[in-house]
Design a protein around this motif. Structure first.
Motif, PDB file in Angstrom:
ATOM      1  N   CYS A 180      -3.539  -2.279  -2.992  1.00  0.00           N
ATOM      2  CA  CYS A 180      -4.067  -1.944  -2.287  1.00  0.00           C
ATOM      3  C   CYS A 180      -5.180  -0.752  -3.454  1.00  0.00           C
ATOM      4  CB  CYS A 180      -3.455  -0.921  -1.330  1.00  0.00           C
ATOM      5  SG  CYS A 180      -4.502   0.256  -0.485  1.00  0.00           S
ATOM      6  N   ARG A 181      -6.202  -0.654  -3.486  1.00  0.00           N
ATOM      7  CA  ARG A 181      -6.348  -0.085  -4.817  1.00  0.00           C
ATOM      8  C   ARG A 181      -6.518   1.409  -4.518  1.00  0.00           C
ATOM      9  NH1 ARG A 181     -11.370  -2.807  -5.891  1.00  0.00           N
ATOM     10  NH2 ARG A 181     -11.038  -4.164  -7.617  1.00  0.00           N
ATOM     11  N   ASN A 182      -6.452   1.833  -3.126  1.00  0.00           N
ATOM     12  CA  ASN A 182      -7.261   3.136  -2.435  1.00  0.00           C
ATOM     13  C   ASN A 182      -5.135   3.698  -3.252  1.00  0.00           C
ATOM     14  OD1 ASN A 182      -9.506   2.852  -2.031  1.00  0.00           O
ATOM     15  ND2 ASN A 182      -8.565   3.079   0.115  1.00  0.00           N
ATOM     16  N   GLU A 193      -5.281  -0.863 -12.933  1.00  0.00           N
ATOM     17  CA  GLU A 193      -5.474  -2.422 -11.870  1.00  0.00           C
ATOM     18  C   GLU A 193      -4.325  -2.985 -13.456  1.00  0.00           C
ATOM     19  OE1 GLU A 193      -8.534  -3.876 -10.001  1.00  0.00           O
ATOM     20  OE2 GLU A 193      -8.867  -1.666  -9.741  1.00  0.00           O
ATOM     21  N   ASN A 209       1.090  -1.145  -0.156  1.00  0.00           N
ATOM     22  CA  ASN A 209       0.262  -0.086   0.270  1.00  0.00           C
ATOM     23  C   ASN A 209       1.240   1.013  -0.191  1.00  0.00           C
ATOM     24  OD1 ASN A 209       1.372  -0.316   2.407  1.00  0.00           O
ATOM     25  ND2 ASN A 209      -1.085   0.307   3.745  1.00  0.00           N
ATOM     26  N   THR A 261      -8.003  -1.968   5.461  1.00  0.00           N
ATOM     27  CA  THR A 261      -8.867  -3.696   6.072  1.00  0.00           C
ATOM     28  C   THR A 261      -8.199  -4.154   5.927  1.00  0.00           C
ATOM     29  OG1 THR A 261     -10.542  -1.082   5.208  1.00  0.00           O
ATOM     30  CG2 THR A 261     -11.443  -3.595   5.357  1.00  0.00           C
ATOM     31  N   GLU A 262      -7.513  -4.721   4.945  1.00  0.00           N
ATOM     32  CA  GLU A 262      -7.303  -5.892   4.952  1.00  0.00           C
ATOM     33  C   GLU A 262      -5.675  -6.761   5.840  1.00  0.00           C
ATOM     34  OE1 GLU A 262      -6.783  -9.430   1.918  1.00  0.00           O
ATOM     35  OE2 GLU A 262      -8.096  -8.329   2.380  1.00  0.00           O
ATOM     36  N   VAL A 302      -5.725  -7.086  -7.002  1.00  0.00           N
ATOM     37  CA  VAL A 302      -6.086  -6.204  -5.836  1.00  0.00           C
ATOM     38  C   VAL A 302      -7.381  -6.548  -5.012  1.00  0.00           C
ATOM     39  CG1 VAL A 302      -6.701  -3.978  -6.672  1.00  0.00           C
ATOM     40  CG2 VAL A 302      -5.176  -4.990  -7.840  1.00  0.00           C
ATOM     41  N   VAL A 303      -6.860  -5.526  -3.725  1.00  0.00           N
ATOM     42  CA  VAL A 303      -7.928  -5.427  -2.637  1.00  0.00           C
ATOM     43  C   VAL A 303      -8.667  -3.518  -2.863  1.00  0.00           C
ATOM     44  CG1 VAL A 303      -7.227  -7.538  -1.739  1.00  0.00           C
ATOM     45  CG2 VAL A 303      -6.217  -5.193  -0.831  1.00  0.00           C
ATOM     46  N   PRO A 304      -9.415  -3.581  -2.340  1.00  0.00           N
ATOM     47  CA  PRO A 304     -10.405  -2.238  -2.146  1.00  0.00           C
ATOM     48  C   PRO A 304      -9.400  -1.128  -1.086  1.00  0.00           C
ATOM     49  CG  PRO A 304     -12.192  -3.700  -1.790  1.00  0.00           C
ATOM     50  CD  PRO A 304     -11.185  -4.501  -1.795  1.00  0.00           C
ATOM     51  N   ALA A 305      -8.833  -1.608   0.117  1.00  0.00           N
ATOM     52  CA  ALA A 305      -7.995  -0.627   0.950  1.00  0.00           C
ATOM     53  C   ALA A 305      -7.052  -1.838   1.622  1.00  0.00           C
ATOM     54  CB  ALA A 305      -9.034  -0.450   2.002  1.00  0.00           C
ATOM     55  N   ASN A 347      -4.811   3.970  -6.958  1.00  0.00           N
ATOM     56  CA  ASN A 347      -6.009   5.120  -7.625  1.00  0.00           C
ATOM     57  C   ASN A 347      -4.882   6.815  -7.691  1.00  0.00           C
ATOM     58  OD1 ASN A 347      -7.440   3.957  -8.483  1.00  0.00           O
ATOM     59  ND2 ASN A 347      -9.694   3.682  -7.048  1.00  0.00           N
TER      60      ASN A 347
END
Length: 96
Positions: free
Chosen positions: A55-57, A66, A24, A81-82, A75-78, A60
């Motif tokens: 981390c997708r955040n 991606e 991340n 959180t993971e 890829v995970v959203p955050a 971005n």
């Protein structure tokens, strides 16, 4: 970090632990801007069962598409959180 993983796998053996590498922040750049030898080493570790996550955040934030990531990267959203979820499942958080 990759050296630590290789040493760990040499010590305990492949398939004896679930290893996840979550990138991340600036760390996601290693997946998109990494040198070919670095990407090849990650791919080799993936073939030994190591999971690589982005981390997708962060992707971005650094305008990384991606579809430009190596195929072995999930890829995970955050990322944060993971990490929290994996720790709740008993994973150890190791930051080299």
């Amino acid at each position: 970090m990759l050296t630590n993983i290789n040493n760990f796998l040499r010590d305990i053996g492949t398939g004896k632990a679930s290893i996840l590498v979550l990138a991340n922040g600036l760390g996601v750049l290693a997946y998109s801007l990494g040198k070919q030898d670095l990407i090849k080493e990650m791919e080799n570790l993936h073939e030994q069962g190591v999971t690589f996550i982005a981390c997708r955040n962060a992707l971005n934030t650094y305008n990384i598409s991606e579809n430009k990531l190596p195929a072995f990267v999930t890829v995970v959203p955050a990322g944060i959180t993971e990490i929290v979820q994996k720790q709740a499942q008993g994973y150890a958080y190791i930051k080299p």
